[in-house]
Design a protein around this motif. Structure first.
Motif, PDB file in Angstrom:
ATOM      1  N   TYR A  21       1.109  -1.234   0.084  1.00 29.35           N
ATOM      2  CA  TYR A  21      -0.042   0.007  -0.174  1.00 29.35           C
ATOM      3  C   TYR A  21       0.907   1.535  -0.053  1.00 29.35           C
ATOM      4  CZ  TYR A  21      -2.915   3.594   2.232  1.00 29.35           C
ATOM      5  OH  TYR A  21      -3.659   4.236   2.162  1.00 29.35           O
ATOM      6  N   CYS A  22       1.933   1.169   0.833  1.00 34.93           N
ATOM      7  CA  CYS A  22       2.663   2.696   1.136  1.00 34.93           C
ATOM      8  C   CYS A  22       3.609   2.637  -0.680  1.00 34.93           C
ATOM      9  CB  CYS A  22       4.396   2.711   1.620  1.00 34.93           C
ATOM     10  SG  CYS A  22       3.268   2.682   3.459  1.00 34.93           S
ATOM     11  N   ALA A  23       3.648   1.439  -1.430  1.00 38.64           N
ATOM     12  CA  ALA A  23       4.669   1.336  -1.813  1.00 38.64           C
ATOM     13  C   ALA A  23       4.596   2.336  -3.481  1.00 38.64           C
ATOM     14  CB  ALA A  23       4.907  -0.117  -3.042  1.00 38.64           C
ATOM     15  N   GLU A  24       2.198   2.147  -3.110  1.00 35.19           N
ATOM     16  CA  GLU A  24       1.673   1.766  -4.421  1.00 35.19           C
ATOM     17  C   GLU A  24       1.062   3.496  -4.362  1.00 35.19           C
ATOM     18  OE1 GLU A  24      -2.800   1.234  -6.321  1.00 35.19           O
ATOM     19  OE2 GLU A  24      -2.122   0.315  -4.039  1.00 35.19           O
ATOM     20  N   LEU A  25       1.440   4.086  -3.135  1.00 37.12           N
ATOM     21  CA  LEU A  25       0.845   5.511  -2.597  1.00 37.12           C
ATOM     22  C   LEU A  25       1.744   6.113  -2.980  1.00 37.12           C
ATOM     23  CD1 LEU A  25      -0.399   6.093   0.451  1.00 37.12           C
ATOM     24  CD2 LEU A  25      -1.461   6.278  -1.212  1.00 37.12           C
ATOM     25  N   THR A  26       3.245   5.633  -3.561  1.00 38.61           N
ATOM     26  CA  THR A  26       4.467   6.740  -3.572  1.00 38.61           C
ATOM     27  C   THR A  26       4.568   6.553  -4.722  1.00 38.61           C
ATOM     28  OG1 THR A  26       6.333   5.466  -1.793  1.00 38.61           O
ATOM     29  CG2 THR A  26       7.204   6.015  -3.696  1.00 38.61           C
ATOM     30  N   ASP A  27       4.003   5.243  -5.700  1.00 37.48           N
ATOM     31  CA  ASP A  27       3.947   5.329  -7.163  1.00 37.48           C
ATOM     32  C   ASP A  27       2.910   6.135  -7.543  1.00 37.48           C
ATOM     33  OD1 ASP A  27       6.197   3.277  -7.149  1.00 37.48           O
ATOM     34  OD2 ASP A  27       4.487   1.787  -7.960  1.00 37.48           O
ATOM     35  N   LEU A  28       1.341   6.502  -6.834  1.00 40.29           N
ATOM     36  CA  LEU A  28       0.897   7.412  -7.213  1.00 40.29           C
ATOM     37  C   LEU A  28       1.346   8.610  -7.337  1.00 40.29           C
ATOM     38  CD1 LEU A  28      -1.993   5.883  -6.375  1.00 40.29           C
ATOM     39  CD2 LEU A  28      -0.957   6.238  -8.140  1.00 40.29           C
ATOM     40  N   HIS A  52      -8.399  10.551  -6.116  1.00 39.96           N
ATOM     41  CA  HIS A  52      -9.059   9.494  -6.670  1.00 39.96           C
ATOM     42  C   HIS A  52      -8.396   8.185  -6.748  1.00 39.96           C
ATOM     43  CE1 HIS A  52     -11.228   6.258  -9.453  1.00 39.96           C
ATOM     44  NE2 HIS A  52     -12.121   6.982  -8.640  1.00 39.96           N
ATOM     45  N   ASP A  53      -7.221   7.936  -7.222  1.00 39.70           N
ATOM     46  CA  ASP A  53      -6.190   6.507  -7.234  1.00 39.70           C
ATOM     47  C   ASP A  53      -5.479   6.799  -5.249  1.00 39.70           C
ATOM     48  OD1 ASP A  53      -7.064   6.880  -9.520  1.00 39.70           O
ATOM     49  OD2 ASP A  53      -5.104   7.147 -10.017  1.00 39.70           O
ATOM     50  N   ALA A  54      -5.535   7.163  -5.374  1.00 41.49           N
ATOM     51  CA  ALA A  54      -5.083   7.092  -3.689  1.00 41.49           C
ATOM     52  C   ALA A  54      -6.090   5.965  -2.393  1.00 41.49           C
ATOM     53  CB  ALA A  54      -4.832   8.106  -2.939  1.00 41.49           C
ATOM     54  N   GLY A  55      -7.258   6.549  -3.024  1.00 43.83           N
ATOM     55  CA  GLY A  55      -8.147   6.276  -2.533  1.00 43.83           C
ATOM     56  C   GLY A  55      -8.927   5.527  -2.378  1.00 43.83           C
ATOM     57  N   GLN A  56      -8.664   4.679  -3.841  1.00 41.35           N
ATOM     58  CA  GLN A  56      -9.338   3.124  -4.032  1.00 41.35           C
ATOM     59  C   GLN A  56      -8.391   2.166  -3.706  1.00 41.35           C
ATOM     60  OE1 GLN A  56     -11.498   2.608  -6.603  1.00 41.35           O
ATOM     61  NE2 GLN A  56     -12.236   4.003  -6.225  1.00 41.35           N
ATOM     62  N   ALA A  57      -6.441   3.064  -3.847  1.00 39.21           N
ATOM     63  CA  ALA A  57      -5.713   2.216  -2.655  1.00 39.21           C
ATOM     64  C   ALA A  57      -5.924   2.295  -1.190  1.00 39.21           C
ATOM     65  CB  ALA A  57      -4.525   2.680  -2.733  1.00 39.21           C
ATOM     66  N   LYS A  58      -6.542   2.972  -0.849  1.00 41.32           N
ATOM     67  CA  LYS A  58      -6.812   2.814   0.338  1.00 41.32           C
ATOM     68  C   LYS A  58      -7.940   2.189   0.960  1.00 41.32           C
ATOM     69  CE  LYS A  58      -7.650   5.877   4.542  1.00 41.32           C
ATOM     70  NZ  LYS A  58      -7.792   6.887   4.523  1.00 41.32           N
ATOM     71  N   ARG A  59      -8.769   2.024  -0.208  1.00 38.84           N
ATOM     72  CA  ARG A  59     -10.253   1.381  -0.304  1.00 38.84           C
ATOM     73  C   ARG A  59      -9.748  -0.290   0.170  1.00 38.84           C
ATOM     74  NH1 ARG A  59     -13.194   4.002  -3.255  1.00 38.84           N
ATOM     75  NH2 ARG A  59     -14.290   4.781  -1.492  1.00 38.84           N
ATOM     76  N   ARG A  60      -8.900  -0.585  -0.829  1.00 37.54           N
ATOM     77  CA  ARG A  60      -8.611  -2.379  -1.673  1.00 37.54           C
ATOM     78  C   ARG A  60      -7.217  -2.426   0.206  1.00 37.54           C
ATOM     79  NH1 ARG A  60      -7.245  -0.782  -6.456  1.00 37.54           N
ATOM     80  NH2 ARG A  60      -5.016   0.163  -5.823  1.00 37.54           N
ATOM     81  N   TYR A  61      -6.607  -1.707   0.433  1.00 34.23           N
ATOM     82  CA  TYR A  61      -5.641  -2.007   1.804  1.00 34.23           C
ATOM     83  C   TYR A  61      -6.853  -1.929   2.431  1.00 34.23           C
ATOM     84  CZ  TYR A  61      -3.226  -1.606   6.081  1.00 34.23           C
ATOM     85  OH  TYR A  61      -2.720  -1.383   7.343  1.00 34.23           O
TER      86      TYR A  61
END
Length: 108
Positions: free
Chosen positions: A53-60, A79-88
């Protein structure tokens, strides 16, 4: 106020390793139990989930900065960070802090 709090604590608190008052139903005896759960495999999976999740946020964030930090790029990032957080959040069954191996052993 402090005196009242100290008197209340003295009346309610129980010294360490002493039994508490038995508040069980008649003909039963019980003491509070603190359970210690060992979930090493689940904890490691949760830790990997957090790291991804942290790596995905860094990439975003990197993608947002490459796009020139525009308003449209910011909206896409949010939007994408919200989707990543929802998945996490949906993939974490406990939603509790992840304790590292050193903290589990009492070290810091």
């Amino acid at each position: 106020m402090n005196l009242a709090g100290l008197m209340l604590a003295a009346a309610i608190c129980v010294p360490p390793n002493e039994p508490v008052a038995n508040n069980a139903q008649p003909y039963h005896y019980t003491q509070p139990t603190i359970r210690r759960f060992e979930r090493r495999f689940e904890d490691e999976a949760r830790e990997k989930n957090w790291d991804s999740y942290c790596a995905e946020l860094t990439d975003l964030w990197t993608e947002y900065r490459r796009a020139g930090s525009t308003t449209r790029a910011w909206e896409k990032y949010i939007h994408d960070a919200g989707q990543a957080k929802r998945r996490y959040v949906y993939n974490d069954p406990y939603l509790a802090p992840i304790v590292t191996r050193n903290e589990r052993n009492g070290e810091r």
